[in-house]
Write a protein that holds these residues in place. Sequence first.
Motif, PDB file in Angstrom:
ATOM      1  N   GLU A  53       6.299  14.059  -8.986  1.00  0.00           N
ATOM      2  CA  GLU A  53       4.941  13.700  -9.399  1.00  0.00           C
ATOM      3  C   GLU A  53       4.736  12.181  -9.386  1.00  0.00           C
ATOM      4  OE1 GLU A  53       2.233  15.551 -10.092  1.00  0.00           O
ATOM      5  OE2 GLU A  53       3.364  17.311  -9.473  1.00  0.00           O
ATOM      6  N   THR A  54       5.754  11.433  -9.784  1.00  0.00           N
ATOM      7  CA  THR A  54       5.659   9.974  -9.778  1.00  0.00           C
ATOM      8  C   THR A  54       5.533   9.450  -8.354  1.00  0.00           C
ATOM      9  OG1 THR A  54       6.989   9.872 -11.791  1.00  0.00           O
ATOM     10  CG2 THR A  54       6.808   7.854 -10.506  1.00  0.00           C
ATOM     11  N   GLN A  55       6.341   9.977  -7.455  1.00  0.00           N
ATOM     12  CA  GLN A  55       6.256   9.549  -6.059  1.00  0.00           C
ATOM     13  C   GLN A  55       4.900   9.894  -5.465  1.00  0.00           C
ATOM     14  OE1 GLN A  55       9.558  11.453  -4.163  1.00  0.00           O
ATOM     15  NE2 GLN A  55      11.034   9.917  -4.847  1.00  0.00           N
ATOM     16  N   PHE A  56       4.383  11.072  -5.781  1.00  0.00           N
ATOM     17  CA  PHE A  56       3.077  11.492  -5.273  1.00  0.00           C
ATOM     18  C   PHE A  56       1.983  10.566  -5.793  1.00  0.00           C
ATOM     19  CE2 PHE A  56      -0.796  14.100  -5.601  1.00  0.00           C
ATOM     20  CZ  PHE A  56      -0.939  14.441  -4.267  1.00  0.00           C
ATOM     21  N   ALA A  57       2.044  10.227  -7.077  1.00  0.00           N
ATOM     22  CA  ALA A  57       1.036   9.336  -7.666  1.00  0.00           C
ATOM     23  C   ALA A  57       1.114   7.945  -7.043  1.00  0.00           C
ATOM     24  CB  ALA A  57       1.225   9.255  -9.176  1.00  0.00           C
ATOM     25  N   GLU A  58       2.330   7.438  -6.789  1.00  0.00           N
ATOM     26  CA  GLU A  58       2.482   6.121  -6.175  1.00  0.00           C
ATOM     27  C   GLU A  58       1.940   6.109  -4.753  1.00  0.00           C
ATOM     28  OE1 GLU A  58       6.587   5.089  -6.484  1.00  0.00           O
ATOM     29  OE2 GLU A  58       6.435   4.578  -8.620  1.00  0.00           O
ATOM     30  N   LYS A  59       2.199   7.175  -3.981  1.00  0.00           N
ATOM     31  CA  LYS A  59       1.670   7.248  -2.619  1.00  0.00           C
ATOM     32  C   LYS A  59       0.149   7.284  -2.632  1.00  0.00           C
ATOM     33  CE  LYS A  59       5.308   9.355   0.119  1.00  0.00           C
ATOM     34  NZ  LYS A  59       5.695  10.523   0.933  1.00  0.00           N
ATOM     35  N   LYS A  60      -0.403   8.043  -3.560  1.00  0.00           N
ATOM     36  CA  LYS A  60      -1.858   8.144  -3.664  1.00  0.00           C
ATOM     37  C   LYS A  60      -2.458   6.794  -4.039  1.00  0.00           C
ATOM     38  CE  LYS A  60      -5.404  11.090  -5.643  1.00  0.00           C
ATOM     39  NZ  LYS A  60      -5.683  12.194  -6.557  1.00  0.00           N
ATOM     40  N   GLU A  61      -1.827   6.100  -4.981  1.00  0.00           N
ATOM     41  CA  GLU A  61      -2.306   4.785  -5.401  1.00  0.00           C
ATOM     42  C   GLU A  61      -2.209   3.786  -4.245  1.00  0.00           C
ATOM     43  OE1 GLU A  61      -0.879   1.386  -8.501  1.00  0.00           O
ATOM     44  OE2 GLU A  61      -0.816   3.474  -9.189  1.00  0.00           O
ATOM     45  N   GLN A  62      -1.119   3.819  -3.492  1.00  0.00           N
ATOM     46  CA  GLN A  62      -0.941   2.915  -2.354  1.00  0.00           C
ATOM     47  C   GLN A  62      -1.990   3.210  -1.276  1.00  0.00           C
ATOM     48  OE1 GLN A  62       2.850   3.229  -0.443  1.00  0.00           O
ATOM     49  NE2 GLN A  62       2.582   1.360   0.731  1.00  0.00           N
ATOM     50  N   SER A  63      -2.255   4.481  -1.052  1.00  0.00           N
ATOM     51  CA  SER A  63      -3.273   4.860  -0.072  1.00  0.00           C
ATOM     52  C   SER A  63      -4.658   4.355  -0.492  1.00  0.00           C
ATOM     53  CB  SER A  63      -3.293   6.385   0.081  1.00  0.00           C
ATOM     54  OG  SER A  63      -4.333   6.783   0.935  1.00  0.00           O
ATOM     55  N   ASN A  64      -4.968   4.452  -1.777  1.00  0.00           N
ATOM     56  CA  ASN A  64      -6.245   3.959  -2.286  1.00  0.00           C
ATOM     57  C   ASN A  64      -6.350   2.435  -2.129  1.00  0.00           C
ATOM     58  OD1 ASN A  64      -7.111   6.508  -2.946  1.00  0.00           O
ATOM     59  ND2 ASN A  64      -6.494   6.349  -5.097  1.00  0.00           N
ATOM     60  N   ARG A  65      -5.247   1.734  -2.379  1.00  0.00           N
ATOM     61  CA  ARG A  65      -5.243   0.281  -2.234  1.00  0.00           C
ATOM     62  C   ARG A  65      -5.457  -0.122  -0.777  1.00  0.00           C
ATOM     63  NH1 ARG A  65       0.048  -1.276  -4.369  1.00  0.00           N
ATOM     64  NH2 ARG A  65       0.127   0.284  -5.960  1.00  0.00           N
ATOM     65  N   GLU A  66      -4.831   0.605   0.152  1.00  0.00           N
ATOM     66  CA  GLU A  66      -4.994   0.305   1.562  1.00  0.00           C
ATOM     67  C   GLU A  66      -6.440   0.536   2.004  1.00  0.00           C
ATOM     68  OE1 GLU A  66      -2.106   2.653   3.591  1.00  0.00           O
ATOM     69  OE2 GLU A  66      -0.432   1.382   2.995  1.00  0.00           O
ATOM     70  N   LYS A  67      -7.075   1.586   1.496  1.00  0.00           N
ATOM     71  CA  LYS A  67      -8.469   1.862   1.819  1.00  0.00           C
ATOM     72  C   LYS A  67      -9.367   0.758   1.286  1.00  0.00           C
ATOM     73  CE  LYS A  67      -8.147   6.895   2.035  1.00  0.00           C
ATOM     74  NZ  LYS A  67      -8.536   8.145   1.387  1.00  0.00           N
ATOM     75  N   GLU A  68      -9.083   0.273   0.074  1.00  0.00           N
ATOM     76  CA  GLU A  68      -9.892  -0.795  -0.520  1.00  0.00           C
ATOM     77  C   GLU A  68      -9.722  -2.103   0.258  1.00  0.00           C
ATOM     78  OE1 GLU A  68      -8.763  -1.061  -4.597  1.00  0.00           O
ATOM     79  OE2 GLU A  68      -9.784   0.793  -5.167  1.00  0.00           O
ATOM     80  N   ASP A  69      -8.492  -2.364   0.723  1.00  0.00           N
ATOM     81  CA  ASP A  69      -8.238  -3.598   1.482  1.00  0.00           C
ATOM     82  C   ASP A  69      -8.977  -3.595   2.824  1.00  0.00           C
ATOM     83  OD1 ASP A  69      -6.646  -4.526  -0.549  1.00  0.00           O
ATOM     84  OD2 ASP A  69      -4.737  -3.986   0.429  1.00  0.00           O
ATOM     85  N   LYS A  70      -9.095  -2.410   3.435  1.00  0.00           N
ATOM     86  CA  LYS A  70      -9.784  -2.315   4.722  1.00  0.00           C
ATOM     87  C   LYS A  70     -11.293  -2.469   4.566  1.00  0.00           C
ATOM     88  CE  LYS A  70      -6.396   0.546   7.076  1.00  0.00           C
ATOM     89  NZ  LYS A  70      -6.114   1.845   7.689  1.00  0.00           N
ATOM     90  N   ALA A  71     -11.813  -2.052   3.406  1.00  0.00           N
ATOM     91  CA  ALA A  71     -13.261  -2.101   3.204  1.00  0.00           C
ATOM     92  C   ALA A  71     -13.754  -3.489   2.872  1.00  0.00           C
ATOM     93  CB  ALA A  71     -13.645  -1.170   2.068  1.00  0.00           C
TER      94      ALA A  71
END
Length: 71
Positions: A53-71
């Motif tokens: 669950e921790t790894q899944f949450a970290e991947k999701k958070e990293q994915s959200n950060r990457e989306k925000e950086d692109k926008a």
Amino acid sequence: MIGFVKFVAFSAIGSFCLLLAVVASDQGPWYFAWLLGTMMIILLSVAGGVMFETQFAEKKEQSNREKEDKA
């Protein structure tokens, strides 16, 4: 204080396991090992679930950060 309560609880569980081992007579060591093994399997399964669950949450958070950086 909470650490002391946990210590007392685990000591009670351990004492109960020892009592079962003594009552079981010749079969005692086998039952004792079985109880401890079952507890260890449960604890390892829970730890694995928490890590997943921790790894899944970290991947999701990293994915959200990457989306925000692109926008």
